[in-house]
Design an enzyme around this catalytic site. Structure first.
Site, PDB file in Angstrom:
ATOM      1  N   HIS A 254     -11.120  40.504   7.832  1.00 45.16           N
ATOM      2  CA  HIS A 254     -11.144  41.916   8.192  1.00 45.16           C
ATOM      3  C   HIS A 254     -10.801  42.921   7.085  1.00 45.16           C
ATOM      4  CE1 HIS A 254     -10.562  41.060  12.647  1.00 45.16           C
ATOM      5  NE2 HIS A 254      -9.767  40.007  12.495  1.00 45.16           N
TER       6      HIS A 254
ATOM      7  N   ASP B 204      -5.866  36.532   8.655  1.00 50.73           N
ATOM      8  CA  ASP B 204      -6.573  35.970   9.874  1.00 50.73           C
ATOM      9  C   ASP B 204      -7.989  36.054  10.105  1.00 50.73           C
ATOM     10  OD1 ASP B 204      -6.010  38.988   9.884  1.00 50.73           O
ATOM     11  OD2 ASP B 204      -6.269  38.928  11.934  1.00 50.73           O
ATOM     12  N   GLU B 205      -8.460  35.350  10.751  1.00 53.89           N
ATOM     13  CA  GLU B 205      -9.833  35.469  11.106  1.00 53.89           C
ATOM     14  C   GLU B 205     -10.726  35.540  10.030  1.00 53.89           C
ATOM     15  OE1 GLU B 205      -9.454  38.484  14.375  1.00 53.89           O
ATOM     16  OE2 GLU B 205      -8.974  36.992  15.794  1.00 53.89           O
ATOM     17  N   VAL B 206     -10.635  34.686   9.099  1.00 55.53           N
ATOM     18  CA  VAL B 206     -11.688  34.749   8.018  1.00 55.53           C
ATOM     19  C   VAL B 206     -13.331  34.157   8.351  1.00 55.53           C
ATOM     20  CG1 VAL B 206     -12.100  34.593   5.504  1.00 55.53           C
ATOM     21  CG2 VAL B 206      -9.603  34.604   6.330  1.00 55.53           C
TER      22      VAL B 206
END
Length: 476
Positions: free
Chosen positions: A95, A151-153
């Site tokens: 992100h 998060d959410e790499v």
């Protein structure tokens, strides 16, 4: 009573302000902080993203509407005066669109075409992350925690350097993620020994216990376990906490949601969904070992990511954060708690299981909630009703008629007054909403919200009224 717990809920309750969309003016935040405190918040999780006044080589990261250093200091000192602890959040891995979209930093992307994830192999990537952390730390005093995101790499391991690294024996994407977290956390520990880094836990969940334990990461960070579902799996969470404990994490945080988790372009907050999410987290808390829970963050997402549309505005979701905070503080929700929330918000009929039809209140920004509710409920439906279900319009003023300016003079009288009065009614509502929003938000936010939620229907209506005028003129 368990350590870390109050009557029923976590002792630390941080309200997340997601400033990457619709960042409220500093003057509005000053009005909201005392209310959050009264409702039971003990702190703030501040996700600045592109609204932080980055300077020097990082100046390109500042959005045009970013806060000034003076505004940030004012908000932080107001938080301190209210007894609210501040935890800043800076994304340091995934992100990172707000950084990697810029030409100056594009060479630090993991995958050349995608601006979401940072390349963890480059020395310059770590220097960038350190510079961001240092600038944010410099404006904050006495921090105990600092959230480093992670998060959410997505697409990690798909860059050229990662592919080479992954060809070496025993290397995995999980280890790659852990090594970057370790580097960032170590950097925080060496420069700011009294500050504990927090990370989002989604990338940790699937990592084997041995790999996790051997990485050294559990000694450096506290995971924040996030789940925004109304039917959150309590047993699964309890097991996850046990796994993290076995791997060496001493404390964990929870993350619930009070808005921004039920639809990417959601405009109204359904309180019942978020209340259920918090009641589930309370069950997890009461089934967790004593002393393991550091606190909970109530997230209030304003965009799903840097490039997505706005979801519910903060003023719209104040009743939701109120209900959720009170449920956490009291260890549950009841008629008595509902009455207390109504009193604090100046509302007479708080609805949790449906969207509120008449939502007048006296809390800061309550007029925005009232007007957004009107627009969300009735604008599109009333325009569609006129343009698609009125037989005079569909039968005698079709696109074909409009283009050729053909109109039957008798038919015109059947719907022209309706169209004109509907237009003037909505123009008045939208003017009020525009004025109310300008008190709380910058021009660019008002413009974005209007373009997404108002213009499509209003312009259609305006166009029909204009076409009617032209057709009448052509007749005469």
């Amino acid at each position: 009573m368990e350590a870390g717990m109050e009557a029923g809920g976590p002792r630390r309750r941080l309200v997340h302000l997601d400033l990457k969309g619709a960042p409220p003016r500093a003057s509005y935040l000053a009005e909201v902080l005392p209310l959050l405190r009264a409702l039971g918040a003990t702190g703030l999780l501040l996700e600045y993203e592109d609204t932080f006044p980055y300077a020097g080589p990082l100046e390109p990261l500042r959005a045009p509407h970013a806060y000034s250093p003076g505004e940030v200091r004012a908000v932080l000192s107001q938080a301190r005066a209210q007894g609210l602890e501040v935890v800043p959040l800076v994304q340091t891995f995934g992100h990172m669109e707000f950084v990697l979209k810029h030409r100056e930093f594009a060479h630090l992307r993991e995958v050349k075409a995608f601006p979401n994830a940072l390349n963890p192999h480059k020395e310059e990537s770590r220097a960038l992350v350190k510079a961001m952390i240092d600038q944010v730390m410099a404006l904050h005093e006495d921090l105990k925690w600092f959230h480093i995101g992670c998060d959410e790499v997505y697409y990690l391991g798909e860059g050229e350097e990662s592919k080479q690294w992954l060809q070496q024996q025993d290397n995995t994407p999980e280890k790659l993620w852990l090594s970057h977290i370790k580097a960032v956390a170590t950097c925080v520990a060496s420069s700011y020994p009294s500050v504990t880094p927090i990370v989002w836990d989604d990338m940790l969940r699937g990592i084997g216990e041995e790999t996790l334990a051997e990485s050294g990461v559990p000694q450096l960070v506290q995971p924040m376990i996030w789940d925004y579902a109304a039917d959150l799996d309590v047993e699964g969470k309890v097991q996850l906490i046990e796994k993290y404990r076995r791997c060496g994490f001493s404390k964990v945080w929870f993350a619930s949601a009070f808005k921004g988790a039920t639809g990417v372009n959601q405009s109204l907050t359904l309180i019942g969904h978020h209340l259920k999410n918090h009641l589930q987290w309370l069950k997890v808390a009461s089934n967790s070992p004593a002393g393991v829970l550091e606190g909970i963050a109530l997230t209030g997402w304003q965009r799903y990511d840097h490039f997505s549309v706005l979801c519910e505005l903060l003023p719209v979701a104040i009743p939701s954060v109120a209900v959720c905070l009170q449920a956490l503080k009291n260890g549950g929700y009841s008629e008595k708690i509902k009455e207390n929330v109504e009193k604090l918000l100046g509302m007479s009929n708080l609805e949790t299981d449906t969207f509120m039809s008449t939502s007048l209140g006296t809390f800061p920004g309550s007029n925005i909630l009232t007007l957004v509710t009107q627009v969300s409920f009735y604008l599109k439906s009333s325009v569609d009703e006129l343009l698609e279900r009125n037989r005079y319009v569909t039968g005698w003023f079709s696109p074909y008629h409009r283009k050729r300016k053909i109109i039957h003079p008798i038919i015109m009288h059947h719907f022209q007054p309706d169209a004109v009065s509907l237009l003037s009614k909505w123009n008045a509502v939208v003017q009020d909403l525009q004025a109310a929003m300008e008190q709380v938000f910058h021009e660019c936010t008002v413009e974005e919200w209007m373009e997404e939620n108002v213009h499509p229907s209003l312009q259609k209506l305006q166009q029909v009224v204009d076409d009617l005028d032209k057709a009448i003129k052509a007749q005469n």
